[in-house]
Design an enzyme around this catalytic site. Structure first.
Site: not given
Ligand code: 13P
Length: 261
Positions: A12, A14, A102, A104, A174, A180, A220
């Site tokens: 992803n 982003k 997601h 976010e 997740e 992150g 992560s």
């Molecule tokens: P990170 O791998 O940067 O923690 O992000 C995970 C994520 O949100 C994947 O959709």
């Protein structure tokens, strides 16, 4: 994991990479991956909407067996929704997987389980596979509410979907506290929640759907922890954020089996 569930490792991206960078990233990734990687793992990349066409062109021109993915879609096929992109448009670009819900989007853009459900339906209507994201906050985990929170999200996001749809889809666990942050769930945490999600699918959609739905872990994931996470029987893949931006790191996650102890 059982042989009938081929792992899916998804990158992803982003809101990173312009289209030049996206082209470079997919080309580098393709140099790093081998036929054996593709034989044992499905791989998808999820660029921004503006970069989908560029990445699709590279994948097609070089016959690269990486699936194209999107990060979101609108529930409707068309209409007066300024700034939105429909599942119908994504399907025309040969998008195979669409991330929906997601954290976010849930946290920063107010998406509810109902919205996520409508988006998953839109993806399915256009023969794409939704990757439905669920996961608890740190406060919910500390309060001992993680399992209930995830159960609510699974029930709401998958409400009314039929058994074949659920059997073929992907659910990404997740935990928000691991995204992150460099803070990864342990293999035990990931396994516990993976098994929980599978049992929720079994009670809602039957044993066959539970046996074939793929459950990813995200939060992560790095080359150093991928093998441990993927060793869990109820973890069938990874949804990778930060580490997927570096093609070499992402390739090392895709071929985690070479690093397994
Ligand atoms: P990170 O791998 O940067 O923690 O992000 C995970 C994520 O949100 C994947 O959709």
């Amino acid at each position: 994991m059982p042989a009938n569930r081929k792992p899916l490792i998804s990158g992803n991206w982003k809101m990173h990479h312009n289209h030049f960078q996206a082209i470079q990233a997919i080309q580098k990734l393709s140099y790093a991956l081998t036929a054996e990687d593709y034989a044992s793992v499905d791989v998808s990349v999820h660029p921004s909407f503006t970069n989908l066409r560029s990445v699709q062109t590279v994948l097609g021109a070089d016959d690269i067996p990486v699936a194209l993915g999107a990060q979101d879609c609108h529930p409707d096929d068309e209409g007066a929704f300024t700034g939105e992109v429909s599942a119908a448009m994504l399907a025309k670009l040969e998008v195979a997987y669409v991330i929906v819900g997601h954290s976010e989007r849930r946290q920063l853009f107010g998406e509810t389980d109902e919205t996520v459900n409508a988006k998953a339906r839109a993806a399915l209507r256009h023969q794409m596979t939704p990757i439905v994201c669920v996961g608890e906050t740190l406060d919910e985990r500390r309060a001992g509410q993680a399992a209930d929170r995830v159960a609510d999200q699974v029930a709401g996001s998958l409400a009314g979907l039929d058994r074949p749809a659920v059997a073929g889809m992907v659910i990404a666990y997740e935990p928000i506290w691991a995204i992150g942050t460099g803070e990864t769930a342990t293999g035990a945490d990931a396994q516990e929640m993976g098994a929980h999600i599978r049992s929720l699918v079994a009670s809602g959609w039957g044993a066959d759907a539970a046996a074939s739905v793929r459950i990813q872990y995200g939060g992560s994931v790095k080359p150093a922890n991928a093998a441990d996470l993927m060793a869990c029987p109820d973890v069938d893949g990874a949804l990778v954020g930060g580490a997927s931006l570096d093609p070499d790191d992402f390739a090392r996650i895709v071929n985690y089996r070479l690093y397994a102890i």
